[in-house]
Design a protein around this motif. Sequence first.
Motif, PDB file in Angstrom:
ATOM      1  N   VAL A  36      -4.304  -3.618   9.620  1.00 23.89           N
ATOM      2  CA  VAL A  36      -3.249  -2.702   9.949  1.00 23.89           C
ATOM      3  C   VAL A  36      -2.307  -2.596   8.760  1.00 23.89           C
ATOM      4  O   VAL A  36      -2.114  -3.434   8.168  1.00 23.89           O
ATOM      5  CB  VAL A  36      -2.475  -3.453  11.191  1.00 23.89           C
ATOM      6  N   TRP A  55       1.343  -0.736   7.414  1.00 26.88           N
ATOM      7  CA  TRP A  55       2.502  -0.465   7.839  1.00 26.88           C
ATOM      8  C   TRP A  55       3.147   0.762   6.740  1.00 26.88           C
ATOM      9  O   TRP A  55       2.955   0.307   5.648  1.00 26.88           O
ATOM     10  CB  TRP A  55       3.442  -1.401   8.189  1.00 26.88           C
ATOM     11  N   ILE A  90       1.296  -6.798  16.441  1.00 25.84           N
ATOM     12  CA  ILE A  90       0.431  -5.839  16.364  1.00 25.84           C
ATOM     13  C   ILE A  90      -1.081  -6.181  15.844  1.00 25.84           C
ATOM     14  O   ILE A  90      -2.023  -5.894  16.143  1.00 25.84           O
ATOM     15  CB  ILE A  90       1.002  -4.587  15.716  1.00 25.84           C
ATOM     16  N   GLN A  93      -5.651   2.785  12.180  1.00 26.24           N
ATOM     17  CA  GLN A  93      -4.910   1.425  12.285  1.00 26.24           C
ATOM     18  C   GLN A  93      -3.546   1.609  11.135  1.00 26.24           C
ATOM     19  O   GLN A  93      -3.263   0.737  10.447  1.00 26.24           O
ATOM     20  CB  GLN A  93      -5.877   0.102  11.668  1.00 26.24           C
ATOM     21  N   MET A 116       1.893   4.853  16.048  1.00 27.48           N
ATOM     22  CA  MET A 116       0.718   4.446  15.636  1.00 27.48           C
ATOM     23  C   MET A 116      -0.325   5.203  15.702  1.00 27.48           C
ATOM     24  O   MET A 116      -0.573   6.026  16.574  1.00 27.48           O
ATOM     25  CB  MET A 116       0.207   3.006  16.399  1.00 27.48           C
ATOM     26  N   LYS A 130       5.009  -7.073  13.072  1.00 29.12           N
ATOM     27  CA  LYS A 130       3.739  -7.039  12.499  1.00 29.12           C
ATOM     28  C   LYS A 130       2.839  -7.907  12.881  1.00 29.12           C
ATOM     29  O   LYS A 130       1.551  -7.691  13.069  1.00 29.12           O
ATOM     30  CB  LYS A 130       4.038  -7.088  11.010  1.00 29.12           C
ATOM     31  N   CYS A 172       0.696   2.137  11.230  1.00 31.38           N
ATOM     32  CA  CYS A 172       1.703   1.907  11.996  1.00 31.38           C
ATOM     33  C   CYS A 172       2.864   2.446  11.239  1.00 31.38           C
ATOM     34  O   CYS A 172       3.208   1.948  10.025  1.00 31.38           O
ATOM     35  CB  CYS A 172       2.132   0.752  12.389  1.00 31.38           C
ATOM     36  N   ILE A 199       8.039   2.483  17.023  1.00 33.19           N
ATOM     37  CA  ILE A 199       6.574   2.235  16.162  1.00 33.19           C
ATOM     38  C   ILE A 199       5.652   3.519  16.610  1.00 33.19           C
ATOM     39  O   ILE A 199       5.799   3.785  17.776  1.00 33.19           O
ATOM     40  CB  ILE A 199       5.841   0.876  16.171  1.00 33.19           C
TER      41      ILE A 199
END
Length: 296
Positions: A225, A227, A208, A188, A183, A205, A190, A181
């Motif tokens: 967050v 992704w 985090i 925020q 980041m 997930k 990832c 990952i």
Amino acid sequence: MLKLPKKTKKQKRNSSPIPNAPMTQDKSHPSQRLPSQNEVVSSKASVPILFKIPSGVPHSLKCLLTTVKYVEPSFMVKVPMDFEILGHENDLYISQEDIVHFGLMEEIGASCISLYIRILYFQLVKREISHFFCFVEPIWLSNVGSTEEERVEWISKRMIDSNPGQMWLLPYHKGNHWMLIIMDFDHQLCYFLDSLDNFPPDEIKSLISCVFQHLRTNNAKTKEVAWRTVKCPRQPSKSVQCGFYVMRMMKDFVTNEFSMRWLTSKCGGKNSYTKDEINEVREEWAQCIMDLMSTT
């Protein structure tokens, strides 16, 4: 090219105890806590490891394998880990088993990954950009002998003093498989890199998200967050090279002058790594061990 953040004061050293990582992968650890280094050491000092050095091994790695072929099973290489590398000062121990697994390209554990993080960190220091990249202890993201609450606490303490512009690298292990990952803490966001081309598991997930929820309760400025799954180099089928691929991807990201362009362009469009590219990582790792052994 990203604008580098200004260098700031060293992160405040944590007074609360933080566990060390186990030295090798633990496929079925039943405990609810991380074992101490002494416990892991005692479990390894049992029988000699018999192995044959394969052809085509990089020079330093061949020398290292030749050296450890005749040592006692209790053999250990002590690796000092400065506070700045992973946010806590400790000694990492590399065993004969770690070296053999690494040399034979078998499954490798958290200690092998942590040692390579140390190598990358000092390369960044030499280039005076160590303040731009941060690493999280590999074992902290893995469900090995600890609760989610404990992992959230450890990762949050590591990231709470993140500076603007810093990028975080988090090696993640699940089901005997290493993933990475990367980041973007400010946004925020990832990026998930998996050499088997999977999507990020719900488990990571959730972890985090809990980390950032914890940071919000500690007055850190965070938001939800997001992704993104990155198409990254694929490891050979029926191989166990995921740990080596994670190390090589970390190297490519932090040493690339245009690191975010590399990341968002599907790792520069690279479909897989060549034997030479993986061997470059293995040579750096082995040379570090050899250098440490020569000074003790």
